[in-house]
Design a protein around this motif. Structure first.
Motif, PDB file in Angstrom:
ATOM      1  N   LYS A  76       0.729  -1.160  -0.170  1.00  0.00           N
ATOM      2  CA  LYS A  76       0.077  -0.202   0.055  1.00  0.00           C
ATOM      3  C   LYS A  76       0.841   1.292   0.206  1.00  0.00           C
ATOM      4  CE  LYS A  76      -3.654   2.224   2.742  1.00  0.00           C
ATOM      5  NZ  LYS A  76      -4.539   2.019   4.059  1.00  0.00           N
ATOM      6  N   SER A 153      -7.438   1.400   2.091  1.00  0.00           N
ATOM      7  CA  SER A 153      -6.888   0.168   1.239  1.00  0.00           C
ATOM      8  C   SER A 153      -7.472  -0.205   0.079  1.00  0.00           C
ATOM      9  CB  SER A 153      -6.528  -0.759   2.058  1.00  0.00           C
ATOM     10  OG  SER A 153      -5.889  -0.333   3.308  1.00  0.00           O
ATOM     11  N   SER A 156      -5.264  -1.883  -2.958  1.00  0.00           N
ATOM     12  CA  SER A 156      -4.969  -3.091  -2.436  1.00  0.00           C
ATOM     13  C   SER A 156      -6.068  -4.062  -2.725  1.00  0.00           C
ATOM     14  CB  SER A 156      -4.441  -3.318  -1.006  1.00  0.00           C
ATOM     15  OG  SER A 156      -3.129  -2.571  -0.919  1.00  0.00           O
ATOM     16  N   ALA A 170      -2.106  -3.470   3.710  1.00  0.00           N
ATOM     17  CA  ALA A 170      -3.192  -2.648   4.142  1.00  0.00           C
ATOM     18  C   ALA A 170      -2.803  -2.157   5.309  1.00  0.00           C
ATOM     19  CB  ALA A 170      -4.520  -3.380   4.103  1.00  0.00           C
ATOM     20  N   ASP A 172      -5.046   0.159   8.898  1.00  0.00           N
ATOM     21  CA  ASP A 172      -6.293   0.492   9.280  1.00  0.00           C
ATOM     22  C   ASP A 172      -6.225   1.448  10.611  1.00  0.00           C
ATOM     23  OD1 ASP A 172      -8.868   0.442  10.299  1.00  0.00           O
ATOM     24  OD2 ASP A 172      -9.378  -1.280   9.312  1.00  0.00           O
ATOM     25  N   ILE A 177      -8.854  -1.072   6.124  1.00  0.00           N
ATOM     26  CA  ILE A 177      -9.015  -2.407   5.876  1.00  0.00           C
ATOM     27  C   ILE A 177     -10.425  -3.286   5.640  1.00  0.00           C
ATOM     28  CG2 ILE A 177      -8.095  -5.023   6.428  1.00  0.00           C
ATOM     29  CD1 ILE A 177      -5.879  -3.976   7.947  1.00  0.00           C
TER      30      ILE A 177
END
Length: 191
Positions: A76, A153, A156, A170, A172, A177
């Motif tokens: 990412k 993300s 991804s 990813a 978060d 995510i």
């Protein structure tokens, strides 16, 4: 070189097991992932940067015998610094920022044997739940290109849902995510 026909039928561990048994080479998997990215990119805009030179160097240097040895992977483009490769975080302000060292996560991904060959699109600074940065453009959901893959993300998630790679980077802080995983029909891991 030929694409590996069974690529999309395996998850990351399954592909690594095939490499370990000598049924397919890491180079064949990388070539397959690159071809799949080439076909999907115009429609999805999931990637913002290819790292084919770095991936080739990884193969030449020898892949560490980690649990994902030989599996193609995408980072990412947010908080996943790879030394010598620009990391923009979706922003024009950082478009030319080049980290001088790998993040700890990237170091661990490399030790796990993943073959990193690109970076995925993110919203600017990862601040919204859709991936449409002005710098790199809109990322589309592979299930329905009129819809978003979510964010942050999103690039991804789009890449995994399109079967470019079996897993991708990813992170978060507020759903980055979880939202893309839900929008793209995936399983997202937030350790």
């Amino acid at each position: 070189m030929q694409e590996f026909a069974e690529y999309a039928r395996h998850d990351a561990l399954g592909l690594a097991a095939l490499v370990a048994r000598g049924e397919v080479s890491a180079a064949e998997l990388l070539y397959t992932a690159q071809c799949r990215a080439d076909r999907a990119q115009p429609r999805l805009n999931a990637l913002v940067r290819r790292m084919d030179v770095e991936a080739a160097a990884t193969l030449r240097a020898g892949i560490p015998p980690g649990p994902f040895a030989g599996v193609p992977y995408l980072l990412k483009d947010l908080m996943q610094a790879y030394a010598g490769v620009p990391m923009s975080m979706g922003s024009a302000a950082l478009r030319d920022y080049v980290p001088v060292q790998d993040d700890v996560l990237v170091q661990r991904l490399k030790r796990a044997g993943l073959v990193i060959f690109g970076k995925t699109n993110v919203p600017e600074w990862g601040l919204v739940a859709y991936t449409e940065p002005k710098t790199f453009g809109v990322t589309r959901n592979p299930w329905d290109i009129t819809r978003t893959p979510g964010g942050s993300s999103g690039g991804s998630a789009a890449a995994v849902a399109a079967r470019i790679v079996p897993a991708a980077g990813a992170n978060d802080g507020g759903g980055s995510i979880r939202i893309p995983a839900a929008y793209c029909g995936l399983f997202g891991l937030k350790p």
